[in-house]
Design an enzyme around this catalytic site. Sequence first.
Site, PDB file in Angstrom:
ATOM      1  N   GLY A 133       0.679  -1.335  -0.076  1.00  0.00           N
ATOM      2  CA  GLY A 133       0.042   0.050  -0.022  1.00  0.00           C
ATOM      3  C   GLY A 133       0.839   1.199   0.121  1.00  0.00           C
ATOM      4  N   ASN A 134       0.319   2.361   0.277  1.00  0.00           N
ATOM      5  CA  ASN A 134       1.010   3.582   0.324  1.00  0.00           C
ATOM      6  C   ASN A 134       0.218   4.520   1.356  1.00  0.00           C
ATOM      7  OD1 ASN A 134      -1.011   5.640  -1.107  1.00  0.00           O
ATOM      8  ND2 ASN A 134      -1.078   4.075  -2.568  1.00  0.00           N
ATOM      9  N   SER A 135       0.955   5.488   1.727  1.00  0.00           N
ATOM     10  CA  SER A 135       0.588   6.481   2.770  1.00  0.00           C
ATOM     11  C   SER A 135      -0.407   7.627   2.422  1.00  0.00           C
ATOM     12  CB  SER A 135       1.683   6.856   3.684  1.00  0.00           C
ATOM     13  OG  SER A 135       2.276   7.452   2.870  1.00  0.00           O
ATOM     14  N   SER A 136      -1.000   7.426   1.186  1.00  0.00           N
ATOM     15  CA  SER A 136      -1.914   8.467   0.894  1.00  0.00           C
ATOM     16  C   SER A 136      -3.315   8.455   1.685  1.00  0.00           C
ATOM     17  CB  SER A 136      -2.653   8.272  -0.607  1.00  0.00           C
ATOM     18  OG  SER A 136      -3.435   9.350  -0.606  1.00  0.00           O
TER      19      SER A 136
END
Length: 225
Positions: free
Chosen positions: A29-32
């Site tokens: 995932g990513n931290s958006s």
Amino acid sequence: HEVADLTGKHVLISAGGTREHLDPVRFLGNSSSGKQGYALARIAAARGAKVTLVAANSELPDPAGVQVVPVVSAQDLYDEITGRAADADAIVMAAAVADFRPADVVEHKIKKTADGAVPAVNLVQNPDILHTISHDRARPDQVIVGFAAETGDTDHTILELGRAKLERKGCDLLVVNDVSGGKVFGSDLNEAVILDRSGSALPVPSGSKDALAGVIWNLVATHWS
Ligand code: C5P
């Protein structure tokens, strides 16, 4: 905004960050946070637009008067955006989309083995949604906006990378954020330059994500008129 200047328009917005599952409980995932996409949705609705927000894994509350479509992966997001594109006067891709996903999603939770063998993760490429909808336009009058988080590199400035990306992706506007030094992600503030196809670069001073959303809708409205 008291002015309902986007009345009669339908806008489609993506927000958040995709998750690419490895097994039922783990993902890449990513931290958006989704804050910029939600701000775009809230402001467009306040200015009278019909708004569809395709939201990837954001914990933010649904904005009032906005249809929210939850998705998990880049493929889900691709399906929802391409499936709804023909109905949209503008599409804004504010989501952070994973470029790669695991080649296989394992059905059961991956376990450690007694011999200590470490599993390998093979990745395959996800479709580029912004590129697809821009190059294969559902409607000629549609305005398509992309985002780019850039740090610059040894040979290119952030603006040079942004111009090349605008050209490659084929969108009408590209909102370029300088993320060098860990700025922007998760923050309530934003600082950006908005590029268009004529070669102009509009600097947007540091301000709230709501303020940036307002500037983006002003530019979209200019393209419509
Ligand atoms: O290439 P890059 O990821 O920097 O491009 C960012 C822009 O492209 C964003 O607007 C993002 O939503 C969009 N994007 C996409 N599909 C992908 C990757 C990025 O639509 N697979």
